[in-house]
Design an enzyme around this catalytic site. Sequence first.
Site, PDB file in Angstrom:
ATOM      1  CG  HIS A 189      -1.786   7.693   6.219  1.00 34.14           C
ATOM      2  ND1 HIS A 189      -2.663   7.353   7.221  1.00 34.14           N
ATOM      3  CD2 HIS A 189      -1.071   8.736   6.704  1.00 34.14           C
ATOM      4  CE1 HIS A 189      -2.484   8.137   8.263  1.00 34.14           C
ATOM      5  NE2 HIS A 189      -1.529   8.996   7.968  1.00 34.14           N
ATOM      6  CD  GLN A 231      -6.614   7.388  10.769  1.00 31.70           C
ATOM      7  OE1 GLN A 231      -5.562   7.089  11.316  1.00 31.70           O
ATOM      8  NE2 GLN A 231      -7.775   7.347  11.400  1.00 31.70           N
ATOM      9  CB  THR A 262     -10.063   6.042  13.712  1.00 32.91           C
ATOM     10  OG1 THR A 262      -8.680   6.160  14.059  1.00 32.91           O
ATOM     11  CG2 THR A 262     -10.769   7.332  14.100  1.00 32.91           C
ATOM     12  CB  CYS A 316      11.124   0.994 -11.816  1.00 32.12           C
ATOM     13  SG  CYS A 316      10.681   2.590 -12.530  1.00 32.12           S
ATOM     14  CB  ILE A 335      -4.594   2.367   1.813  1.00 30.79           C
ATOM     15  CG1 ILE A 335      -4.657   0.942   2.374  1.00 30.79           C
ATOM     16  CG2 ILE A 335      -3.743   3.261   2.716  1.00 30.79           C
ATOM     17  CD1 ILE A 335      -3.308   0.251   2.475  1.00 30.79           C
ATOM     18  CG  ASP A 336     -10.694   1.112   1.812  1.00 28.07           C
ATOM     19  OD1 ASP A 336     -11.021   2.225   1.357  1.00 28.07           O
ATOM     20  OD2 ASP A 336     -10.972   0.750   2.966  1.00 28.07           O
TER      21      ASP A 336
END
Length: 392
Positions: free
Chosen positions: A159, A122, A249, A189, A124-125
């Site tokens: 994620h 889970q 978790t 962008c 995001i590192d």
Amino acid sequence: MPETLALAEKSAELQQLVKRVARARRVVVVTGAGISVNSGIPDFRSASGVFRQIQAAHGHVVGKGRDLFDASVVFRSGAAAAVFYEWMTQLRRQCAAARPGAAHAFIRQLADRGVLQRSYTQNIDGLERKAGLRVWDPYQKPGSAGHVPWQQAHSVPLHGTMDHLTCQLCASAVPFAALPGGAAAGDACAECLQRSQAREACGRRALATGKLRPAVVLYEELHPHGEDIARIISHDARSRADVVLVFGTTLKVPGCRQLVRRLAAAPRTTTVVVNNEPVCGRAWDGVVDYQVVGCVDEWCARVQRAWNAQSKITQWATKRTRGAPAAKENAPEPTSRKRRVSDSDSDPEPTSRKRRAPDNNSSLEPARRSARIATRGGPADYQQRQPLSICT
């Protein structure tokens, strides 16, 4: 209710559980923010976590810290969006400076031993990639240097990661620079600008330009790669892991809960949750077999010691097996003595050897789950709205 074992207590049952995990041939790991705290990555929910920090510093902008990671709230206000970009840039720098911890090294060892079926994170590192694991990245195009097919991937980020920025308007992706000078969160962008300038050069009206944001899934937004993740989960669930390990978790994220239920539903699968505090109540009865309360790093160290013990026994047995024929060849041949053999001189019956009693691990064998908790729609939850990955 799952059986609770304290890691601090050296019980025989805990030791047998460690040995069972060490002997497993197919292992699936599900991880949360708890495994990265020792690497310097803050969690979100604790008293000193990101949510509390945001609320203390920017309570006048957002009602609570969680709102800064809610897609239905944060992009409605320019001030809230600016705070979001600032915090995500700071988190990106922390991730770039962090090093993998003991749990990441343990998962790498599982892969090296050939028993890791998959690691779902889970977080995001991006520390799994630094640990040497092959990470599935949907933003890497086939044929590129960093592309890993999902069939060959060790790790699947549930994620997203902080490695990429995506445009909120055209969905194009660029690398997320950890240092000033590259693409940053909140920048315009480049592809949108290029298309707009090309139209203006032709005398036509300018197009809207999107802003870049980290390629992570926030609260209240659809997962852009939910179908791909659902396909991977379905494949792994059919493979029936021997052991499912859940590390660090609280199992509060709906998609993660459904993932654990789906993987644990296979017959003869032992599911173990390791966390600093108990997180499994009666709702996990028949799904989770054991919850071990204690440090994840210490649990990993115990399994590693069990591996080392197995290796020593194997080496000893191998040396003994190889040395036995050589000793027999070097032994002097016995002097032959002829004697008359009578009818009664038949070979005696060999001494009966008691078979070694099998280890009595029945207490650790998970009972047949008479009523498995239904898992319909589990993988499909990753096509629904999901919270930020590190919020566990």
